[in-house]
Write an enzyme that holds these catalytic residues in place. Structure first.
Site, short mmCIF file in Angstrom:
data_model
loop_
_atom_site.label_atom_id
_atom_site.label_comp_id
_atom_site.label_asym_id
_atom_site.label_seq_id
_atom_site.Cartn_x
_atom_site.Cartn_y
_atom_site.Cartn_z
N ARG A 94 -98.19 55.81 -46.41
CA ARG A 94 -98.59 54.20 -46.93
C ARG A 94 -100.43 54.20 -46.69
O ARG A 94 -100.66 53.43 -46.83
CB ARG A 94 -97.90 53.15 -46.58
CG ARG A 94 -96.53 52.89 -47.08
CD ARG A 94 -96.45 52.86 -48.45
NE ARG A 94 -94.71 52.79 -48.94
CZ ARG A 94 -94.11 53.75 -49.08
NH1 ARG A 94 -94.44 54.82 -48.86
NH2 ARG A 94 -92.85 53.31 -49.50
N SER A 122 -92.13 46.30 -51.18
CA SER A 122 -92.46 46.00 -49.74
C SER A 122 -93.59 45.33 -49.36
O SER A 122 -94.71 45.50 -49.64
CB SER A 122 -92.11 47.20 -48.90
OG SER A 122 -91.06 47.90 -49.29
N GLU A 148 -98.71 45.39 -46.27
CA GLU A 148 -98.78 46.63 -47.15
C GLU A 148 -99.57 46.55 -48.48
O GLU A 148 -100.53 47.44 -48.58
CB GLU A 148 -97.45 47.35 -47.78
CG GLU A 148 -97.61 48.52 -48.34
CD GLU A 148 -96.35 48.95 -49.27
OE1 GLU A 148 -96.41 48.63 -50.55
OE2 GLU A 148 -95.48 49.54 -48.78
P1 FAD Z 1 -102.58 47.81 -58.17
O1 FAD Z 1 -101.81 47.02 -57.60
O2 FAD Z 1 -103.37 47.45 -59.54
O3 FAD Z 1 -103.82 48.39 -57.16
C1 FAD Z 1 -103.52 48.79 -55.89
C2 FAD Z 1 -104.78 49.23 -55.10
O4 FAD Z 1 -105.25 50.31 -55.60
C3 FAD Z 1 -105.90 48.22 -55.31
O5 FAD Z 1 -106.63 47.97 -54.23
C4 FAD Z 1 -106.68 48.51 -56.37
O6 FAD Z 1 -108.04 48.25 -56.25
C5 FAD Z 1 -106.50 50.14 -56.20
N1 FAD Z 1 -106.53 50.94 -57.54
C6 FAD Z 1 -105.77 50.92 -58.45
N2 FAD Z 1 -106.14 51.78 -59.58
C7 FAD Z 1 -106.94 52.52 -58.88
C8 FAD Z 1 -107.89 53.49 -59.42
N3 FAD Z 1 -107.58 54.18 -60.57
N4 FAD Z 1 -108.92 54.14 -58.55
C9 FAD Z 1 -109.09 53.42 -57.42
N5 FAD Z 1 -108.32 52.32 -56.92
C10 FAD Z 1 -107.39 52.00 -57.60
N6 FAD Z 1 -94.74 51.69 -53.48
C11 FAD Z 1 -94.25 52.83 -52.69
O7 FAD Z 1 -94.96 53.49 -52.28
N7 FAD Z 1 -93.08 53.11 -53.01
C12 FAD Z 1 -92.24 52.13 -53.61
O8 FAD Z 1 -90.91 52.72 -53.60
C13 FAD Z 1 -92.50 51.23 -54.30
N8 FAD Z 1 -91.67 50.33 -54.68
C14 FAD Z 1 -92.12 49.15 -55.47
C15 FAD Z 1 -91.16 48.19 -56.04
C16 FAD Z 1 -91.69 46.85 -56.65
C17 FAD Z 1 -90.63 46.16 -57.42
C18 FAD Z 1 -92.94 46.88 -56.60
C19 FAD Z 1 -93.55 45.52 -57.43
C20 FAD Z 1 -93.98 47.71 -55.95
C21 FAD Z 1 -93.52 48.93 -55.26
N9 FAD Z 1 -94.49 49.72 -54.47
C22 FAD Z 1 -94.09 50.94 -54.29
C23 FAD Z 1 -96.11 49.44 -54.65
C24 FAD Z 1 -96.50 49.74 -55.96
O9 FAD Z 1 -95.88 50.05 -57.05
C25 FAD Z 1 -97.29 51.05 -55.59
O10 FAD Z 1 -98.44 50.93 -54.73
C26 FAD Z 1 -98.22 51.41 -56.78
O11 FAD Z 1 -98.97 52.79 -56.68
C27 FAD Z 1 -99.41 50.61 -57.36
O12 FAD Z 1 -99.79 50.86 -58.44
P2 FAD Z 1 -100.61 49.90 -59.45
O13 FAD Z 1 -101.41 50.61 -60.35
O14 FAD Z 1 -99.91 48.43 -59.63
O15 FAD Z 1 -101.81 49.38 -58.48
N1 EPU Z 2 -82.48 46.86 -44.07
C1 EPU Z 2 -81.79 45.57 -43.70
N2 EPU Z 2 -81.91 44.66 -44.13
C2 EPU Z 2 -82.85 44.27 -45.12
C3 EPU Z 2 -83.47 45.44 -45.54
C4 EPU Z 2 -83.37 46.75 -45.24
O1 EPU Z 2 -80.87 45.88 -42.74
O2 EPU Z 2 -82.78 43.31 -45.59
C5 EPU Z 2 -81.90 48.18 -43.60
C6 EPU Z 2 -81.36 48.98 -44.84
O3 EPU Z 2 -80.01 48.67 -44.44
C7 EPU Z 2 -81.82 50.48 -44.11
C8 EPU Z 2 -83.06 50.33 -43.90
O4 EPU Z 2 -83.15 48.98 -43.46
O5 EPU Z 2 -80.78 50.85 -43.31
C9 EPU Z 2 -84.16 50.83 -44.90
O6 EPU Z 2 -84.00 50.15 -46.02
P1 EPU Z 2 -84.21 50.78 -47.35
O7 EPU Z 2 -83.73 52.14 -47.87
O8 EPU Z 2 -84.14 49.73 -48.81
O9 EPU Z 2 -86.03 51.08 -47.13
P2 EPU Z 2 -87.24 50.33 -46.80
O10 EPU Z 2 -87.49 51.12 -45.39
O11 EPU Z 2 -86.61 48.93 -46.50
C10 EPU Z 2 -88.91 51.86 -47.76
C11 EPU Z 2 -90.01 51.77 -48.71
C12 EPU Z 2 -89.89 51.34 -49.99
C13 EPU Z 2 -89.08 52.57 -50.90
C14 EPU Z 2 -87.81 52.89 -49.75
C15 EPU Z 2 -86.96 54.06 -50.18
C16 EPU Z 2 -91.77 50.81 -46.98
C17 EPU Z 2 -92.64 49.80 -46.37
N3 EPU Z 2 -90.99 50.71 -48.03
O12 EPU Z 2 -88.25 50.64 -47.86
O13 EPU Z 2 -91.10 51.17 -50.71
O14 EPU Z 2 -88.65 52.20 -52.15
O15 EPU Z 2 -88.14 52.88 -48.43
O16 EPU Z 2 -87.58 55.07 -49.71
O17 EPU Z 2 -91.98 52.15 -46.57
C18 EPU Z 2 -92.98 49.86 -51.17
O18 EPU Z 2 -93.57 50.35 -50.60
O19 EPU Z 2 -93.02 48.78 -51.82
C19 EPU Z 2 -91.37 50.07 -51.33
C20 EPU Z 2 -90.58 49.59 -52.17
#
Ligand code: FAD
Ligand code: EPU
Length: 339
Positions: free
Chosen positions: A165, A239, A334
């Protein structure tokens, strides 16, 4: 042709749906459009804030200066060698649509990263990752423009300093570059990564079925839909905290007190803890206050049901201090907070 609007509401442009106004706002669809926007802001001495899909930002107030939404399109296969498929993608492409397109073309490697919201240009900023795969593993290089000088740069994987991250764009390069395109290295030969516990469990539960990248993508989408709220229905930024990385000694002590602690060994010395588990155990799951709350399926996700940024950040502080006093662990935020 540059179209700069004044006093634009950013509520539709952030998935937490927090109210915020951009003093000036424009969308750029090309490298030339970006140059024009940067020149306009430079001439007025306005700061520039970049936005993709707004799924990893917390907008704490109004943004002064120019907010630029990066909308540069394009997906291009630039080389094929043996199994290797190198593709160049514009910063404005939707990430999940890229994953689906790549699967349809037979370019494999992005399947575990299915359904992550946002646009391609933001993917390197926090080195998106999910279900055992990080962007950095599929990354070749990116193109970026320096916001002050307008100079174009090509950056390699090592230039980007990817970590969990984290990247150069969150550290030294913060607020300095607009990423305009990224080049990924995919493969025409499937190489499945199904070790992540939740993915492995879902696959084990399937009747004898042929595992394909498309199937892995479908399973990842199903798992995600089951535990993450759809931002269009319940506003959130995924997250809210990073999973903390601690020394093996700290993890061992915690495990002694809390045998059910969820942790993943990274190497001999470092262990990653599941922040969701810590928050859950501290009693926050499903908690709601002043229009914001902790999602009841996943404690790592904070949700907005019409509250304010102040209410959200006050909840954040309370969660951080309760996890600190119960476990002695610091939770880092994050998403990028714009105060
Ligand atoms: P924005 O929110 O618009 O921007 C994020 C940052 O990047 C800001 O600081 C912005 O200035 C900068 N930025 C954006 N575009 C550019 C560019 N072209 N050049 C330079 N800087 C830029 N993230 C994960 O890693 N794993 C996950 O599993 C995951 N699951 C998610 C689930 C949900 C439901 C949600 C809402 C978010 C999740 N995220 C996850 C976080 C997010 O989706 C990612 O970080 C994604 O890459 C953000 O993209 P965005 O275009 O929305 O960025
Ligand atoms: N858990 C709990 N209680 C909760 C939530 C999670 O006990 O309320 C436990 C789950 O049971 C599991 C463990 O925590 O054993 C991990 O949970 P999960 O698989 O949902 O993943 P996470 O670590 O919570 C991370 C990323 C997610 C990504 C998933 C899958 C970060 C900060 N978050 O979540 O990314 O989708 O793994 O790889 O690393 C994001 O960055 O926005 C994001 C959604």
């Amino acid at each position: 042709m540059l179209n700069v609007q004044e006093q634009v509401s950013l509520k539709p442009y952030n998935t937490l749906a927090l109210p915020s106004l951009a003093e000036y706002f424009c969308r750029v669809n090309s490298d030339e459009g970006l140059s024009e926007a940067l020149a306009w802001a430079g001439n007025h001495r306005y700061p520039v804030t970049l936005l993709g899909g707004g799924s990893n930002v917390v907008l704490a107030g109004n943004l002064s200066g120019l907010v630029v939404q990066m909308a540069i399109p394009g997906v291009e296969l630039i080389s094929e060698k043996h199994h290797l498929r190198r593709i160049r993608v514009g910063a404005g492409e939707n990430w999940h649509q890229l994953v689906v397109h790549a699967l349809n073309q037979g370019w494999f490697g992005l399947e575990n990263l299915s359904l992550i919201p946002g646009l391609v240009g933001a993917a390197p900023v926090q080195n998106i990752g999910a279900y055992g795969v990080e962007l950095s593993e599929r990354f070749h290089s990116l193109e970026a423009v320096h916001l002050n000088t307008g100079e174009r740069h090509v950056m390699s994987r090592s230039d980007c300093k990817f970590a969990y991250r984290d990247s150069f764009f969150k550290g030294q390069g913060r607020d300095q570059f607009a990423i305009t395109a990224i080049t990924l290295e995919l493969s025409s030969k499937p190489d499945l990564h199904i070790e992540y516990p939740a993915l492995q469990q879902a696959i084990d539960a399937l009747p004898e079925a042929e595992l394909t990248p498309k199937r892995v993508s479908d399973i990842v989408c199903d798992i995600r839909r089951g535990k993450l709220p759809d931002p269009d229905v319940i506003p959130n930024a995924g997250s809210f905290f990073k999973n903390p990385i601690v020394s093996s000694e700290v993890a061992a002590k915690l495990k002694h007190h809390y045998p059910k602690l969820v942790s993943y060994s990274l190497d001999e010395n470092r262990v990653k803890l599941a922040a969701g588990w810590l928050i859950d155990q501290a009693g926050w799951k499903g908690f709601e206050r002043d229009g914001v709350g902790v999602y009841n399926q996943q404690s790592l996700v904070l949700i907005n049901m019409g509250g304010s940024c102040d209410a959200l950040m006050s909840l954040v502080v309370d969660i951080q201090s309760s996890v600190m006093s119960k476990f002695g662990i610091t939770l880092d935020i994050e998403p990028r907070v714009y105060r």
